[in-house]
Design a protein around this motif. Structure first.
Motif, PDB file in Angstrom:
ATOM      1  N   THR A 215     -27.384 -26.320 -29.435  1.00  0.00           N
ATOM      2  CA  THR A 215     -27.979 -25.604 -28.301  1.00  0.00           C
ATOM      3  C   THR A 215     -28.224 -24.140 -28.646  1.00  0.00           C
ATOM      4  O   THR A 215     -29.278 -23.585 -28.310  1.00  0.00           O
ATOM      5  N   LEU A 216     -27.269 -23.501 -29.317  1.00  0.00           N
ATOM      6  CA  LEU A 216     -27.446 -22.103 -29.712  1.00  0.00           C
ATOM      7  C   LEU A 216     -28.589 -21.942 -30.714  1.00  0.00           C
ATOM      8  O   LEU A 216     -29.389 -21.004 -30.613  1.00  0.00           O
ATOM      9  N   MET A 217     -28.679 -22.860 -31.666  1.00  0.00           N
ATOM     10  CA  MET A 217     -29.769 -22.773 -32.644  1.00  0.00           C
ATOM     11  C   MET A 217     -31.127 -23.017 -31.989  1.00  0.00           C
ATOM     12  O   MET A 217     -32.113 -22.356 -32.319  1.00  0.00           O
ATOM     13  N   SER A 218     -31.168 -23.956 -31.067  1.00  0.00           N
ATOM     14  CA  SER A 218     -32.412 -24.219 -30.356  1.00  0.00           C
ATOM     15  C   SER A 218     -32.832 -23.002 -29.523  1.00  0.00           C
ATOM     16  O   SER A 218     -34.004 -22.626 -29.502  1.00  0.00           O
ATOM     17  N   THR A 219     -31.875 -22.393 -28.865  1.00  0.00           N
ATOM     18  CA  THR A 219     -32.166 -21.207 -28.061  1.00  0.00           C
ATOM     19  C   THR A 219     -32.655 -20.063 -28.937  1.00  0.00           C
ATOM     20  O   THR A 219     -33.568 -19.327 -28.546  1.00  0.00           O
ATOM     21  N   SER A 220     -32.078 -19.908 -30.117  1.00  0.00           N
ATOM     22  CA  SER A 220     -32.539 -18.837 -31.010  1.00  0.00           C
ATOM     23  C   SER A 220     -33.990 -19.074 -31.446  1.00  0.00           C
ATOM     24  O   SER A 220     -34.776 -18.134 -31.541  1.00  0.00           O
ATOM     25  N   GLY A 221     -34.340 -20.325 -31.686  1.00  0.00           N
ATOM     26  CA  GLY A 221     -35.724 -20.631 -32.044  1.00  0.00           C
ATOM     27  C   GLY A 221     -36.693 -20.332 -30.912  1.00  0.00           C
ATOM     28  O   GLY A 221     -37.778 -19.785 -31.130  1.00  0.00           O
TER      29      GLY A 221
END
Length: 181
Positions: free
Chosen positions: A119-125
């Motif tokens: 979720t954090l990586m997706s949000t950063s993208g």
């Protein structure tokens, strides 16, 4: 060296929310793999990382008030009202969804930490996608966000519907990426 940084518009404040989310995900991954920590420590790290991300978004407001609409990283990242609004909106949605993800541990069992990292990586993208000025940065942000979501859709491996959803999402996303390129 300073003149080169000024020429390309190198400013870490502009991409600091994205960087803080990636660092938070890497720290949680480090605490999961190397140091056997309990769930409360990982929850605290996640919450602190999201709060730091929101603080970095508000630092961008100060930069915007100082410089106005401006372009950074050789016209790849744009700082304007839309990117600020998008970053605030994505950050608040992330803040409001972190607790329900941690509470869903009964369904995900031991994969809650993986869900948080994805979720954090997706949000950063998606934050990078909102900040982009060129189509290549838009595409990079979209791919960073969507690849994490492919894995998140198939996180529950015992459920056949989860596997099917992940495969269909991956195939549809691959086709959309080919059309976009």
């Amino acid at each position: 060296m300073r003149s080169i940084a000024e020429a390309i518009g190198f400013n870490l404040v502009v991409i600091s929310p994205t960087i803080s989310l990636v660092i938070t995900a890497l720290v949680i991954l480090f605490f999961t793999i190397t140091i056997k920590s309990n769930e409360k420590v990982r929850q605290a790290i996640t919450f602190i990382g999201v709060v730091v991300t929101l603080f970095c978004v508000f630092l961008k407001f100060g930069l915007f008030l100082q410089n106005g609409i401006s372009s950074y990283f050789t016209k790849k990242i744009l700082l304007d009202e839309f990117s600020l609004f998008g970053n605030v909106l994505i950050g608040l949605i992330l803040l409001l969804n972190i607790l329900p993800i941690w509470d869903s541990s009964s369904q995900l069992k031991e994969k809650t930490t993986e869900a948080i990292i994805l979720t954090l990586m997706s949000t950063s993208g998606f934050m990078l996608m909102v900040d982009s000025e060129s189509l290549i940065m838009l595409f990079i942000g979209l791919e960073i966000g969507s690849i994490s979501l492919y894995a998140l859709a198939g996180l529950n491996r015992v459920d056949r519907l989860s596997n099917e959803a992940s495969l269909k999402y991956f195939l549809l996303g691959s086709l959309a990426s080919c059309i976009l390129i």
